[in-house]
Every structure is written in structure tokens, then in C-alpha cells.
Write an enzyme that holds these catalytic residues in place. Structure first.
Site, PDB file in Angstrom:
ATOM      1  N   HIS A  35       0.839  -1.210   0.000  1.00  0.00           N
ATOM      2  CA  HIS A  35       0.000   0.000   0.000  1.00  0.00           C
ATOM      3  C   HIS A  35       0.872   1.256   0.000  1.00  0.00           C
ATOM      4  CE1 HIS A  35      -3.179   2.481   2.400  1.00  0.00           C
ATOM      5  NE2 HIS A  35      -3.535   2.457   1.122  1.00  0.00           N
ATOM      6  N   HIS A  58      -1.155  11.077  -1.792  1.00  0.00           N
ATOM      7  CA  HIS A  58      -2.465  10.581  -1.388  1.00  0.00           C
ATOM      8  C   HIS A  58      -3.475  11.702  -1.147  1.00  0.00           C
ATOM      9  CE1 HIS A  58      -5.583   9.194   1.432  1.00  0.00           C
ATOM     10  NE2 HIS A  58      -5.474   8.046   0.795  1.00  0.00           N
TER      11      HIS A  58
HETATM   12  O1  G3P Z   1      -6.301   1.146  -3.461  1.00  0.00           O
HETATM   13  C1  G3P Z   1      -6.454   0.756  -2.148  1.00  0.00           C
HETATM   14  C2  G3P Z   1      -6.303   1.916  -1.197  1.00  0.00           C
HETATM   15  O2  G3P Z   1      -5.140   2.632  -1.518  1.00  0.00           O
HETATM   16  C3  G3P Z   1      -7.472   2.838  -1.207  1.00  0.00           C
HETATM   17  O3  G3P Z   1      -7.469   3.757  -0.168  1.00  0.00           O
HETATM   18  O4  G3P Z   1      -7.170   5.994   0.764  1.00  0.00           O
HETATM   19  O5  G3P Z   1      -5.314   4.362   0.902  1.00  0.00           O
HETATM   20  O6  G3P Z   1      -5.896   5.394  -1.263  1.00  0.00           O
HETATM   21  P1  G3P Z   1      -6.409   4.927   0.066  1.00  0.00           P
HETATM   22 MG    MG Z   2      -4.543   4.371  -2.662  1.00  0.00          MG
END
Ligand code: G3P
Ligand code: MG
Length: 257
Positions: A21, A63
Site C-alpha cells: 500500500h 495521497h
Molecule cells: O487502493 C487501495 C487503497 O489505496 C485505497 O485507499 O485511501 O489508501 O488510497 P487509500
Molecule cells: Mg490508494
């Protein structure tokens, strides 16, 4: 065990079960090239990261809509040119050892994927009001930057951004992102011609995973940091698990692949 092999879609799914992630999870400043180093260290072969546009339409990784949490900048990212963004420190917030880490461009991420042999899930994360143009430019960029590599999987919470990506680069695989899967998920993924559905693991259950598979789609879950939970999701046949804890979750602890 539902592995997807019987569903006739495996040729479009050249991805491993685990994905880091925001590049390196919590082991590096999120959405930076330092995350790739952590992936290599832990044998990860795929990263997820968030891509958006600067004021002058440079594609880069971040992000949040704003700079405050993960850089030493202030205010909306979309109000800054790439020259301004490139000067920011995007690592010191995570630890002194990361001070001086820069925001990467999408092109730099593509180079690291090629160098390290790592596949990418590019989450299109538009700044407010910039959904369609972000979808179009990310898809065009991904198409040219990832030539000769495993095709990046494009995803987004934004229907408009993913529709624009579909129109710009129909050949690239797409996954619609949900937090909780809505009742009309099948209509949405069909309209976007998705190969996968991405959802928070918190609201998912085994029956829904089976229904999504029966519709011919793969399932990605985020963000799973507990090994026991990851093992259960793998038993349900979930195709990809997105995690912050690349130091805790390993491919050989998961069944079905
Ligand atoms: O793609 C999975 C995840 O990254 C979605 O949530 O907020 O971490 O971008 P976020
Ligand atoms: Mg993401």
C-alpha cells in the site's frame, strides 16, 4: 479453493497476491521511491500508489488533496506547480532517516517498477474537480511509461476518472474502488469494463467475494495488516491483498496461490 483459474480471466491477471500500500506501506514515507526499497527488501513484487496532477498537469504521487500531512508544504496540491512540488520534503514526517525524500513523478515510479521488476496498481486520486483530466492523463501516461512492463492496473474511487481512463486507454486493466461495495456494483463495473473490484476488507464477506468472482471479476481488498485476517481473505479466494505491513504479510503464508 477459489483461485480464479476456472473463471477464464487469469490471462488478464498477471499480478501477485500481495501488494504494498502506498509503495512501501508503513516502512517508508508513503507514495515515495523509498517504498520500492522496502518492497525489494521484503520480496514484494507489486506496489499500489496514488497519482494526481499538479497545477501544470505533471503526474505525480500523493495521497491527500493537501500537502500538509506528508510534506513540508502547505495547502492544496492542485494549487502548486511541479517546480514548487518537486522542492518539497516528502520524507522527514516519517523519520529523520527519510529527510530529503522527494515527491516522485509517475515517470520515476515507472522507472523503478522496470528496474526492480515490480508491477503497479495506479490509483487515480484526482484533486477536487479534476476527475476526468486526471483519469485521461494518468491512463495516457501509464500506457506510454509502462511499455514493455506488466500492464499497470488502474483503479479509482472516482467513476468519472475511471471512465476517462477507459476512454483514453481501453487496453489497460481497470478496477473500481469502493469502501463498502454498493448494491449496484455490477452495473458500475460493467459500465467501466473493469477486470477487478477493489473494496475495504472490513465490509466484505465470503458470499460477496463469490458473487464478484461469478461475475468474472477479480477482488482486491485494502488495507489488511493482520496476518490472520489476510489468511482468511485468501481462503475466501480474494485475489489481491493490499497491506501496510509488508514486514508481516508474506506470500508463503497465504493459501490458494
Ligand atoms: O487502493 C487501495 C487503497 O489505496 C485505497 O485507499 O485511501 O489508501 O488510497 P487509500
Ligand atoms: Mg490508494
Amino acid at each position: 479453493m477459489a483461485t480464479g483459474i476456472d473463471r477464464g480471466v487469469s490471462a488478464q491477471w498477471p499480478y501477485p497476491r500481495l501488494v504494498a500500500h502506498r509503495c512501501g506501506g508503513t516502512l517508508a514515507p508513503e507514495n515515495t521511491l523509498a517504498g520500492f526499497d522496502a518492497c525489494v527488501r521484503y520480496g514484494y513484487r507489486m506496489v499500489e500508489f496514488d497519482a494526481k496532477l499538479s497545477a501544470d498537469n505533471q503526474l505525480f504521487l500523493l495521497h491527500d488533496d493537501t500537502l500538509d500531512r506528508t510534506t513540508n508544504g502547505r495547502g492544496p496540491a492542485a494549487a502548486h506547480t511541479w517546480q514548487q512540488l518537486a522542492a518539497l520534503d516528502a520524507g522527514a514526517w516519517r523519520g529523520a532517516q527519510f529527510a530529503g525524500t522527494r515527491l516522485p513523478t509517475l515517470a520515476e515510479a515507472a522507472e523503478r517498477c522496470a528496474r526492480d521488476g515490480i508491477a503497479a496498481n495506479i490509483e487515480i486520486k484526482p484533486c477536487p474537480g479534476r476527475d476526468a483530466i486526471t483519469g485521461t492523463l494518468v491512463a495516457n501516461g501509464a500506457l506510454s511509461l509502462w511499455q514493455g512492463q506488466t500492464p499497470p492496473l488502474l483503479s479509482s474511487f472516482s467513476f468519472e476518472a475511471l471512465a476517462a481512463a477507459r476512454d483514453a486507454a481501453p487496453s489497460l486493466p481497470r478496477g473500481m474502488l469502493f469502501e463498502e461495495v454498493p448494491a449496484d456494483w455490477l452495473r458500475i463495473v460493467r459500465e467501466l469494463e473493469c477486470v477487478s473490484l477493489h473494496a475495504s476488507h472490513r465490509y466484505l464477506n465470503e458470499r460477496l467475494v463469490a458473487q464478484i468472482h461469478a461475475a468474472g471479476l477479480r477482488v482486491l481488498v485494502y488495507t489488511v495488516n493482520d496476518p490472520a485476517r489476510a489468511q482468511l481473505l485468501a481462503q475466501w479466494g480474494v485475489d489481491m491483498i493490499c497491506t501496510d505491513r509488508i514486514d508481516l504479510l508474506a506470500h508463503d503464508m497465504l493459501s490458494g496461490q
